[in-house]
Design a protein around this motif. Structure first.
Motif, PDB file in Angstrom:
ATOM      1  N   LEU A 287       0.660  -1.218  -0.066  1.00 46.45           N
ATOM      2  CA  LEU A 287       0.106   0.050  -0.014  1.00 46.45           C
ATOM      3  C   LEU A 287       0.839   1.311  -0.025  1.00 46.45           C
ATOM      4  O   LEU A 287       0.691   2.199  -0.610  1.00 46.45           O
ATOM      5  CB  LEU A 287      -0.951   0.083   1.259  1.00 46.45           C
ATOM      6  CG  LEU A 287      -2.047  -1.228   1.340  1.00 46.45           C
ATOM      7  CD1 LEU A 287      -2.752  -0.953   2.423  1.00 46.45           C
ATOM      8  CD2 LEU A 287      -2.733  -1.309  -0.117  1.00 46.45           C
ATOM      9  N   GLU A 288       2.126   1.129   0.824  1.00 46.60           N
ATOM     10  CA  GLU A 288       2.904   2.359   0.679  1.00 46.60           C
ATOM     11  C   GLU A 288       3.408   2.643  -0.467  1.00 46.60           C
ATOM     12  O   GLU A 288       3.291   3.606  -0.771  1.00 46.60           O
ATOM     13  CB  GLU A 288       4.068   1.919   1.961  1.00 46.60           C
ATOM     14  CG  GLU A 288       4.563   2.815   2.544  1.00 46.60           C
ATOM     15  CD  GLU A 288       5.333   2.302   3.701  1.00 46.60           C
ATOM     16  OE1 GLU A 288       4.982   1.613   4.628  1.00 46.60           O
ATOM     17  OE2 GLU A 288       6.770   2.135   3.328  1.00 46.60           O
ATOM     18  N   ASP A 289       4.027   1.473  -1.202  1.00 47.06           N
ATOM     19  CA  ASP A 289       4.760   1.562  -2.450  1.00 47.06           C
ATOM     20  C   ASP A 289       3.833   2.171  -3.268  1.00 47.06           C
ATOM     21  O   ASP A 289       4.142   3.140  -4.332  1.00 47.06           O
ATOM     22  CB  ASP A 289       5.343   0.426  -2.878  1.00 47.06           C
ATOM     23  CG  ASP A 289       6.609   0.018  -1.883  1.00 47.06           C
ATOM     24  OD1 ASP A 289       6.979   0.802  -1.119  1.00 47.06           O
ATOM     25  OD2 ASP A 289       6.601  -1.276  -2.190  1.00 47.06           O
TER      26      ASP A 289
ATOM     27  N   TRP B 198       3.184   5.898  -3.029  1.00 49.57           N
ATOM     28  CA  TRP B 198       4.292   6.623  -3.345  1.00 49.57           C
ATOM     29  C   TRP B 198       4.373   6.858  -4.850  1.00 49.57           C
ATOM     30  O   TRP B 198       4.837   7.825  -5.202  1.00 49.57           O
ATOM     31  CB  TRP B 198       5.330   5.687  -2.881  1.00 49.57           C
ATOM     32  CG  TRP B 198       6.816   6.561  -3.085  1.00 49.57           C
ATOM     33  CD1 TRP B 198       7.176   7.794  -2.653  1.00 49.57           C
ATOM     34  CD2 TRP B 198       7.690   5.931  -4.043  1.00 49.57           C
ATOM     35  NE1 TRP B 198       8.379   7.993  -3.434  1.00 49.57           N
ATOM     36  CE2 TRP B 198       8.720   6.847  -4.118  1.00 49.57           C
ATOM     37  CE3 TRP B 198       7.889   4.772  -4.872  1.00 49.57           C
ATOM     38  CZ2 TRP B 198       9.943   6.722  -4.810  1.00 49.57           C
ATOM     39  CZ3 TRP B 198       8.976   4.634  -5.611  1.00 49.57           C
ATOM     40  CH2 TRP B 198       9.876   5.517  -5.535  1.00 49.57           C
ATOM     41  N   LEU B 199       3.822   5.412  -5.573  1.00 49.41           N
ATOM     42  CA  LEU B 199       4.022   5.895  -6.976  1.00 49.41           C
ATOM     43  C   LEU B 199       3.081   6.869  -7.519  1.00 49.41           C
ATOM     44  O   LEU B 199       2.726   7.113  -8.820  1.00 49.41           O
ATOM     45  CB  LEU B 199       3.718   4.430  -7.545  1.00 49.41           C
ATOM     46  CG  LEU B 199       5.046   3.496  -7.544  1.00 49.41           C
ATOM     47  CD1 LEU B 199       4.202   2.209  -8.180  1.00 49.41           C
ATOM     48  CD2 LEU B 199       6.010   3.983  -8.594  1.00 49.41           C
TER      49      LEU B 199
ATOM     50  N   LEU C 118      10.956  -1.455  -4.833  1.00 51.56           N
ATOM     51  CA  LEU C 118      10.806  -0.119  -4.984  1.00 51.56           C
ATOM     52  C   LEU C 118      11.095   0.535  -3.576  1.00 51.56           C
ATOM     53  O   LEU C 118      11.533   1.717  -3.716  1.00 51.56           O
ATOM     54  CB  LEU C 118       9.275  -0.184  -5.125  1.00 51.56           C
ATOM     55  CG  LEU C 118       8.641  -0.512  -6.338  1.00 51.56           C
ATOM     56  CD1 LEU C 118       7.073  -0.480  -6.421  1.00 51.56           C
ATOM     57  CD2 LEU C 118       9.141   0.035  -7.580  1.00 51.56           C
ATOM     58  N   ARG C 119      10.834   0.135  -2.460  1.00 50.71           N
ATOM     59  CA  ARG C 119      11.236   0.688  -1.188  1.00 50.71           C
ATOM     60  C   ARG C 119      12.581   0.842  -1.071  1.00 50.71           C
ATOM     61  O   ARG C 119      12.967   1.910  -0.313  1.00 50.71           O
ATOM     62  CB  ARG C 119      10.700  -0.199  -0.117  1.00 50.71           C
ATOM     63  CG  ARG C 119      10.981  -1.686   0.144  1.00 50.71           C
ATOM     64  CD  ARG C 119      10.264  -2.411   1.120  1.00 50.71           C
ATOM     65  NE  ARG C 119      10.534  -1.925   2.607  1.00 50.71           N
ATOM     66  CZ  ARG C 119       9.785  -1.205   3.133  1.00 50.71           C
ATOM     67  NH1 ARG C 119       8.640  -0.766   2.864  1.00 50.71           N
ATOM     68  NH2 ARG C 119      10.165  -0.885   4.411  1.00 50.71           N
TER      69      ARG C 119
ATOM     70  N   GLY D 225      16.763   7.118  -2.421  1.00 49.13           N
ATOM     71  CA  GLY D 225      16.856   8.757  -2.859  1.00 49.13           C
ATOM     72  C   GLY D 225      15.976   8.862  -4.162  1.00 49.13           C
ATOM     73  O   GLY D 225      15.987  10.113  -4.658  1.00 49.13           O
ATOM     74  N   MET D 226      15.721   7.751  -4.775  1.00 46.10           N
ATOM     75  CA  MET D 226      15.083   7.726  -6.331  1.00 46.10           C
ATOM     76  C   MET D 226      13.597   8.206  -5.895  1.00 46.10           C
ATOM     77  O   MET D 226      12.741   7.699  -5.008  1.00 46.10           O
ATOM     78  CB  MET D 226      15.104   6.454  -6.655  1.00 46.10           C
ATOM     79  CG  MET D 226      14.928   6.432  -8.351  1.00 46.10           C
ATOM     80  SD  MET D 226      14.814   5.044  -8.943  1.00 46.10           S
ATOM     81  CE  MET D 226      16.500   4.700  -9.682  1.00 46.10           C
ATOM     82  N   SER D 227      13.241   9.062  -6.782  1.00 50.22           N
ATOM     83  CA  SER D 227      11.903   9.680  -6.596  1.00 50.22           C
ATOM     84  C   SER D 227      10.928   8.718  -7.640  1.00 50.22           C
ATOM     85  O   SER D 227      11.267   8.047  -8.405  1.00 50.22           O
ATOM     86  CB  SER D 227      11.709  11.292  -7.293  1.00 50.22           C
ATOM     87  OG  SER D 227      11.893  11.117  -8.677  1.00 50.22           O
ATOM     88  N   ALA D 228       9.484   9.153  -7.158  1.00 52.87           N
ATOM     89  CA  ALA D 228       8.548   8.111  -7.698  1.00 52.87           C
ATOM     90  C   ALA D 228       8.722   8.365  -9.610  1.00 52.87           C
ATOM     91  O   ALA D 228       8.590   7.480 -10.350  1.00 52.87           O
ATOM     92  CB  ALA D 228       7.331   8.302  -7.501  1.00 52.87           C
TER      93      ALA D 228
END
Ligand code: GLU
Length: 269
Positions: A53-55, A58-59, A248-249, A255-258
């Motif tokens: 759910l978090e990932d 975030w996307l 993804l996490r 430090g990578m952005s969506a």
């Protein structure tokens, strides 16, 4: 109005392949739903569900609540299994028995069951069940198909495809440890959620033959399908967590952005 869904199994962290699959589904739906396919109690963990759910949030994905948690619907799944009863038989074979029966040809979704328990007499079945012998429930494929017209489904990328459920042999619909199969749960849940377009990886294309059969036997609506290519790693192999596909996490923690993650996905960059 197209309703799509993303239906991950919370057996680990999501990787780029999952991100692609979720974005693919969301982009095709006027309504986008989420389902956690957590019936495999040996592999699924609640913390993985929370990570998913978090990932996805975030996307930038937004889904319609509530999230359907597959394990919470066992009563519905059991009721569907009961409706299929005329086509089921108990199978007492262990994996070793099946291997010993030899020559089980490889079907589109694994070895085809040689049919050892299909012809046991009703009395013998009852005797073994009464003795507490562990058993699974298998679908007698030939019997189930015998009174049905040829089955098809429409894949938006491939057109109308003819189903060949027989090639899979007598698939298991309920397991010895009381768990119900992916095939049964997925058709029940897609119908219950009102999914009109099923999108998923092309590794599941053969399974759709079984799903169309179950939908027909259970008189469930027929969704459209779109099976997408699987993302590959630099080695040309399908991305998989066990082969070190970055989670993804972890990308996020690094430090990578969506937006940067999406830029790495075909069609999203
Ligand atoms: N839960 C399945 C998986 O994670 C997907 C099932 C489906 O999309 O039908 O592979």
């Amino acid at each position: 109005m197209t309703t799509t869904r993303f239906a991950p199994s919370p057996t680990g962290a999501l990787h780029l392949g999952h991100a692609f699959s979720a974005l693919f589904a969301a982009a095709r739906g006027d309504r986008f739903l989420l389902r956690l396919e957590d019936i495999d109690t040996t592999r699924c963990r609640p913390e993985y569900a929370a990570w998913i759910l978090e990932d996805l949030a975030w996307l930038g994905l937004r889904w319609e609540e509530p999230v359907r948690v597959q394990s919470a619907h066992a009563v519905e799944h059991r009721a569907a299994l009961a409706r299929l009863r005329p086509f089921l038989y108990p199978c007492f074979c262990t994996r070793a028995d099946i291997a010993a029966a030899g020559g089980a040809p490889q079907g589109p979704s694994g070895p085809v069951y040689p049919g050892t328990c299909r012809d046991l007499s009703p009395a013998e079945r009852e005797r073994r069940i009464a003795a507490g012998t562990p058993h699974a429930w298998r679908l007698d494929m030939a019997r189930a198909l015998s009174h049905l017209p040829p089955l098809h489904f429409t894949d938006r990328a491939r057109g109308c495809l003819r189903c060949d459920p027989l090639a899979h042999g007598d698939v298991v619909l309920a397991r010895k440890d009381a768990g119900l199969s992916y095939h049964l749960c997925v058709v029940c849940d897609d119908a219950a959620q009102g999914v009109t377009l099923v999108t998923r990886g092309e590794d599941l294309l053969p399974a759709t033959d079984i799903h169309r059969l179950l939908q027909t036997l259970l008189e469930l609506p027929e969704p459209a399908y779109e099976h997408h290519p699987l993302l590959q790693g630099p080695d040309g192999k399908r991305l998989a967590k066990r082969d070190g596909a970055p989670a993804l996490r972890d990308l996020r923690a690094a430090g990578m952005s969506a937006a940067e993650v999406k830029a790495r996905l075909p069609g999203w960059g």
